[in-house]
Design an enzyme around this catalytic site. Structure first.
Site, short mmCIF file in Angstrom:
data_model
loop_
_atom_site.label_atom_id
_atom_site.label_comp_id
_atom_site.label_asym_id
_atom_site.label_seq_id
_atom_site.Cartn_x
_atom_site.Cartn_y
_atom_site.Cartn_z
N ASN A 9 27.20 46.96 8.21
CA ASN A 9 26.52 46.53 9.43
C ASN A 9 25.47 47.61 9.74
OD1 ASN A 9 25.70 45.84 11.98
ND2 ASN A 9 27.66 46.22 12.99
N TRP A 10 24.24 47.32 9.37
CA TRP A 10 23.18 48.34 9.53
C TRP A 10 22.81 48.58 11.00
CZ3 TRP A 10 18.72 47.40 5.43
CH2 TRP A 10 19.25 47.57 4.14
N LYS A 11 23.21 47.66 11.86
CA LYS A 11 22.81 47.73 13.28
C LYS A 11 21.27 47.82 13.36
CE LYS A 11 27.32 49.52 14.27
NZ LYS A 11 28.20 50.29 15.10
N HIS A 95 30.09 40.99 18.11
CA HIS A 95 30.26 42.45 18.02
C HIS A 95 30.27 43.03 19.44
CE1 HIS A 95 29.63 46.66 17.11
NE2 HIS A 95 29.90 46.39 15.84
N GLU A 97 29.18 45.68 20.67
CA GLU A 97 27.92 46.26 21.14
C GLU A 97 27.02 45.18 21.74
OE1 GLU A 97 26.59 48.28 17.62
OE2 GLU A 97 28.07 49.86 17.89
N GLU A 167 37.90 45.28 15.27
CA GLU A 167 37.13 46.49 15.54
C GLU A 167 37.54 47.05 16.91
OE1 GLU A 167 33.37 46.79 13.01
OE2 GLU A 167 32.82 46.03 14.97
N GLY A 173 31.79 53.98 16.03
CA GLY A 173 30.78 55.03 16.22
C GLY A 173 31.33 56.32 16.79
N SER A 212 34.60 53.43 12.32
CA SER A 212 34.64 54.77 11.71
C SER A 212 35.32 54.79 10.34
CB SER A 212 35.28 55.77 12.68
OG SER A 212 34.50 55.88 13.85
P1 PGA Z 1 31.01 52.53 12.57
O1 PGA Z 1 30.60 51.08 13.09
O2 PGA Z 1 31.51 52.36 11.16
O3 PGA Z 1 29.75 53.34 12.64
O4 PGA Z 1 32.09 53.04 13.47
C1 PGA Z 1 31.37 49.94 12.77
C2 PGA Z 1 30.81 48.71 13.43
O5 PGA Z 1 30.36 48.77 14.57
O6 PGA Z 1 30.80 47.62 12.81
#
Ligand code: PGA
Length: 252
Positions: A9-11, A95, A97, A167, A173, A212
């Site tokens: 997931n590059w965000k 997600h 976020e 998640e 993060g 993470s």
């Molecule tokens: P992260 O993000 O591996 O940087 O914790 C995971 C995600 O949000 O899919």
């Protein structure tokens, strides 16, 4: 037997030059690694680039969001049909976020899940508890609510071969990873919940762990029963790290 799946997931990261280097390295290094499925979910402007560089490789590509409508006057939105045209195989929905920052409701997420499936794109449906929910003992209740919003409106056929990502919000993060045992417990809870509503789908739905994941903890997490792969944020931006996680999913 479910095949493991590792998704990057590059965000909101990347640029044309960096992406090209990352994707070319991955295509080369993962060539012939065929015990698991791999994908990257990229920002919309890079879908064309991903399509061009990944075509014919063993790495699929996808997006990080999709509109709930088919087409029309929806400024700023991107439809499932458009993603399909770019050859997208996956789309991340729900997600945390996005649901937190852009107020996506459960109903909204359920619609995104359904429209992706209808267009032959596999939704990666994210669920997970906050730290407060975990510490106050309502973790299962919180996850069940998120799941039920989608499971109760999607027929069993829509769930068949879908992907759910567990998640925990506190692990995204933060460098705080769920222990393999915490993740396993959450994954089996999710599978049981799917089984209760759609018994046929429980065996085919792949449940990924995200939060993470890095090359040091991947092997242990991804070898747990009921953990069918990973959704990888930061470590998907580094070719060597992502490759090591992909190899860990294959047990190599
Ligand atoms: P992260 O993000 O591996 O940087 O914790 C995971 C995600 O949000 O899919």
């Amino acid at each position: 037997m479910r095949r493991k799946l590792v998704v990057g997931n590059w965000k909101m990261n990347g640029n044309l030059a960096q992406n090209e280097q990352l994707l070319r390295t991955l295509v080369n290094d993962l060539q012939g690694v065929d015990h698991a499925d791999f994908a990257v979910c990229v920002p919309y402007p890079y879908l064309f680039q991903a399509q061009q560089l990944l075509q014919g490789s063993n790495i699929a590509w996808g997006a990080q969001n999709v509109a709930t409508q088919e087409s029309g006057a929806h400024t700023g939105e991107v439809s499932a049909q458009m993603l399909k045209e770019f050859g997208a195989s996956y789309v991340i929905v729900g997600h945390s976020e996005r649901s937190n920052a852009y107020c996506e409701s459960d109903a909204n997420i359920a619609d995104k899940f359904a429209i992706a499936k209808q267009h032959g794109i596999t939704p990666i449906f994210c669920v997970g508890e906050t730290l407060q929910e975990r510490e106050s003992g309502v973790m299962e209740y919180a996850i069940a609510n998120q799941l039920d919003a989608v499971l109760s409106v999607s027929g069993g056929a829509l769930l068949d071969h879908a992907v759910i990502a567990y998640e925990p919000v506190w692990a995204i993060g933060t460098n705080k990873t769920a222990t393999p045992e915490q993740a396993r417990a959450a994954h089996s809870f999710i599978r049981e919940r799917v089984a209760a509503l759609h018994p046929g789908a429980a065996e085919t739905v792949r449940i990924l762990y995200g939060g993470s994941v890095n090359p040091r903890n991947a092997a242990q997490l991804l070898s747990m029963p009921d953990i069918d792969g990973g959704l990888i944020g930061r470590c998907s931006l580094d070719a060597a790290d992502f490759e090591r996680i992909c190899r860990a999913a294959c047990g190599i």
